[in-house]
Design a protein around this motif. Structure first.
Motif, PDB file in Angstrom:
ATOM      1  N   PRO A   1       0.682  -1.291   0.082  1.00  0.00           N
ATOM      2  CA  PRO A   1       0.051  -0.216   0.108  1.00  0.00           C
ATOM      3  C   PRO A   1       0.822   1.206  -0.031  1.00  0.00           C
ATOM      4  O   PRO A   1       0.384   2.406  -0.157  1.00  0.00           O
ATOM      5  CB  PRO A   1      -0.625  -0.002   1.242  1.00  0.00           C
ATOM      6  CG  PRO A   1      -0.788  -1.589   1.721  1.00  0.00           C
ATOM      7  CD  PRO A   1       0.467  -2.224   1.042  1.00  0.00           C
ATOM      8  N   PHE A   2       2.277   1.250   0.071  1.00  0.00           N
ATOM      9  CA  PHE A   2       3.013   2.447   0.354  1.00  0.00           C
ATOM     10  C   PHE A   2       3.794   2.532  -0.964  1.00  0.00           C
ATOM     11  O   PHE A   2       4.702   3.487  -1.277  1.00  0.00           O
ATOM     12  CB  PHE A   2       3.865   2.400   1.523  1.00  0.00           C
ATOM     13  CG  PHE A   2       3.170   2.243   2.580  1.00  0.00           C
ATOM     14  CD1 PHE A   2       2.539   3.347   3.329  1.00  0.00           C
ATOM     15  CD2 PHE A   2       3.149   0.861   3.482  1.00  0.00           C
ATOM     16  CE1 PHE A   2       1.997   3.183   4.183  1.00  0.00           C
ATOM     17  CE2 PHE A   2       2.327   0.852   4.377  1.00  0.00           C
ATOM     18  CZ  PHE A   2       1.699   1.943   4.942  1.00  0.00           C
ATOM     19  N   GLY A   3       3.630   1.697  -2.062  1.00  0.00           N
ATOM     20  CA  GLY A   3       4.557   1.635  -3.345  1.00  0.00           C
ATOM     21  C   GLY A   3       5.213   0.397  -3.610  1.00  0.00           C
ATOM     22  O   GLY A   3       5.308  -0.556  -2.976  1.00  0.00           O
ATOM     23  N   ALA A   4       6.167   0.727  -4.280  1.00  0.00           N
ATOM     24  CA  ALA A   4       7.353  -0.471  -4.561  1.00  0.00           C
ATOM     25  C   ALA A   4       8.010  -0.705  -3.423  1.00  0.00           C
ATOM     26  O   ALA A   4       8.394   0.152  -2.683  1.00  0.00           O
ATOM     27  CB  ALA A   4       8.289  -0.009  -5.648  1.00  0.00           C
TER      28      ALA A   4
ATOM     29  N   LYS B   1      -5.420   5.732  -2.684  1.00  0.00           N
ATOM     30  CA  LYS B   1      -5.894   4.532  -2.482  1.00  0.00           C
ATOM     31  C   LYS B   1      -6.710   3.708  -3.446  1.00  0.00           C
ATOM     32  O   LYS B   1      -7.535   3.023  -2.921  1.00  0.00           O
ATOM     33  CB  LYS B   1      -6.284   4.236  -0.891  1.00  0.00           C
ATOM     34  CG  LYS B   1      -5.287   4.619  -0.033  1.00  0.00           C
ATOM     35  CD  LYS B   1      -5.847   4.412   1.484  1.00  0.00           C
ATOM     36  CE  LYS B   1      -4.805   5.201   2.817  1.00  0.00           C
ATOM     37  NZ  LYS B   1      -3.522   4.469   2.534  1.00  0.00           N
ATOM     38  N   VAL B   2      -6.327   3.765  -4.739  1.00  0.00           N
ATOM     39  CA  VAL B   2      -7.071   3.280  -5.531  1.00  0.00           C
ATOM     40  C   VAL B   2      -6.452   2.840  -6.810  1.00  0.00           C
ATOM     41  O   VAL B   2      -5.298   3.422  -7.102  1.00  0.00           O
ATOM     42  CB  VAL B   2      -8.172   4.465  -6.199  1.00  0.00           C
ATOM     43  CG1 VAL B   2      -7.547   5.519  -6.595  1.00  0.00           C
ATOM     44  CG2 VAL B   2      -9.469   3.886  -7.046  1.00  0.00           C
TER      45      VAL B   2
ATOM     46  N   GLU C   1     -12.226   4.420 -14.493  1.00  0.00           N
ATOM     47  CA  GLU C   1     -12.976   3.041 -13.925  1.00  0.00           C
ATOM     48  C   GLU C   1     -12.059   2.301 -12.819  1.00  0.00           C
ATOM     49  O   GLU C   1     -11.205   1.951 -13.128  1.00  0.00           O
ATOM     50  CB  GLU C   1     -13.322   2.123 -15.040  1.00  0.00           C
ATOM     51  CG  GLU C   1     -14.130   1.046 -14.735  1.00  0.00           C
ATOM     52  CD  GLU C   1     -14.395   0.096 -15.789  1.00  0.00           C
ATOM     53  OE1 GLU C   1     -14.760  -1.152 -15.423  1.00  0.00           O
ATOM     54  OE2 GLU C   1     -14.148   0.510 -16.869  1.00  0.00           O
ATOM     55  N   VAL C   2     -12.640   2.333 -11.745  1.00  0.00           N
ATOM     56  CA  VAL C   2     -11.969   1.716 -10.637  1.00  0.00           C
ATOM     57  C   VAL C   2     -11.795   0.127 -10.974  1.00  0.00           C
ATOM     58  O   VAL C   2     -12.695  -0.447 -11.385  1.00  0.00           O
ATOM     59  CB  VAL C   2     -12.606   1.981  -9.336  1.00  0.00           C
ATOM     60  CG1 VAL C   2     -11.963   1.206  -8.102  1.00  0.00           C
ATOM     61  CG2 VAL C   2     -12.554   3.637  -8.910  1.00  0.00           C
ATOM     62  N   ASP C   3     -10.533  -0.217 -10.650  1.00  0.00           N
ATOM     63  CA  ASP C   3     -10.266  -1.946 -10.833  1.00  0.00           C
ATOM     64  C   ASP C   3     -10.630  -2.344  -9.231  1.00  0.00           C
ATOM     65  O   ASP C   3      -9.570  -2.085  -8.310  1.00  0.00           O
ATOM     66  CB  ASP C   3      -9.013  -2.161 -11.192  1.00  0.00           C
ATOM     67  CG  ASP C   3      -8.849  -3.764 -11.209  1.00  0.00           C
ATOM     68  OD1 ASP C   3      -9.018  -4.358 -10.298  1.00  0.00           O
ATOM     69  OD2 ASP C   3      -8.390  -4.210 -12.425  1.00  0.00           O
TER      70      ASP C   3
ATOM     71  N   LYS D   1      -9.071  -3.386  -3.851  1.00  0.00           N
ATOM     72  CA  LYS D   1      -9.200  -4.077  -2.741  1.00  0.00           C
ATOM     73  C   LYS D   1      -7.915  -4.743  -2.176  1.00  0.00           C
ATOM     74  O   LYS D   1      -7.635  -4.994  -1.090  1.00  0.00           O
ATOM     75  CB  LYS D   1     -10.479  -5.043  -2.683  1.00  0.00           C
ATOM     76  CG  LYS D   1     -10.741  -5.858  -1.495  1.00  0.00           C
ATOM     77  CD  LYS D   1     -12.022  -6.712  -1.686  1.00  0.00           C
ATOM     78  CE  LYS D   1     -12.179  -7.388  -0.315  1.00  0.00           C
ATOM     79  NZ  LYS D   1     -13.344  -8.225  -0.363  1.00  0.00           N
ATOM     80  N   GLN D   2      -7.291  -5.568  -3.145  1.00  0.00           N
ATOM     81  CA  GLN D   2      -6.084  -6.435  -2.710  1.00  0.00           C
ATOM     82  C   GLN D   2      -4.929  -5.491  -2.177  1.00  0.00           C
ATOM     83  O   GLN D   2      -4.344  -6.006  -1.242  1.00  0.00           O
ATOM     84  CB  GLN D   2      -5.448  -7.089  -4.200  1.00  0.00           C
ATOM     85  CG  GLN D   2      -4.127  -7.712  -4.183  1.00  0.00           C
ATOM     86  CD  GLN D   2      -4.053  -8.860  -3.099  1.00  0.00           C
ATOM     87  OE1 GLN D   2      -4.942  -9.540  -2.846  1.00  0.00           O
ATOM     88  NE2 GLN D   2      -2.905  -9.255  -2.437  1.00  0.00           N
TER      89      GLN D   2
END
Length: 127
Positions: free
Chosen positions: A55-58, A104-105, A114-116, A121-122
């Motif tokens: 969630p913070f990137g690479a 966070k999307v 269009e949100v995946d 969620k993952q």
């Protein structure tokens, strides 16, 4: 008879033998592996780009854990070389999904609105 077959394969050239061995060892299952996959909650890995994200990137540690030392070293080198130009808040996966850490999307493709829902969620646990 077996020795004769091996001799024939050897005489066909080393490249042919390597391709044959690689296809036998890899098997059909490896060809079916997606380039982008979700090894554990809150992690997305991209085999083509040799990088895993949280969630913070690479993430170098997650890349090492899921894609190996070579991938982790390459990621670390890319981050270091980019310096201040490295943007930890945005990335596009090899399958086209675009993610924004600050928002966070993840979207279905770069530039899309269009949100995946699966990738979002993952990685972020929301939506």
């Amino acid at each position: 008879m077996r020795e004769m077959r091996l001799h024939n394969v050897r005489s066909a050239g080393g490249a042919y033998l390597l391709v044959l061995l690689a296809s036998v060892i890899a098997g059909p299952a490896s060809a079916a592996k997606p380039s982008v996959y979700y090894p554990v909650d809150r992690v997305i890995c991209d085999r083509k780009a040799w990088v895993c994200y949280d969630p913070f990137g690479a993430s170098v540690p997650l890349t090492k854990a899921h894609l190996g030392n070579q991938a982790a070293n390459l990621l670390q080198q890319r981050m270091t070389n980019a310096g201040k130009a490295w943007n930890p808040n945005h990335f596009v996966l090899s399958n086209g999904i675009e993610c924004f850490v600050a928002k966070k999307v993840c979207f279905v493709s770069a530039g899309s609105e269009e949100v995946d829902p699966e990738a979002t969620k993952q990685l972020f646990g929301n939506r």
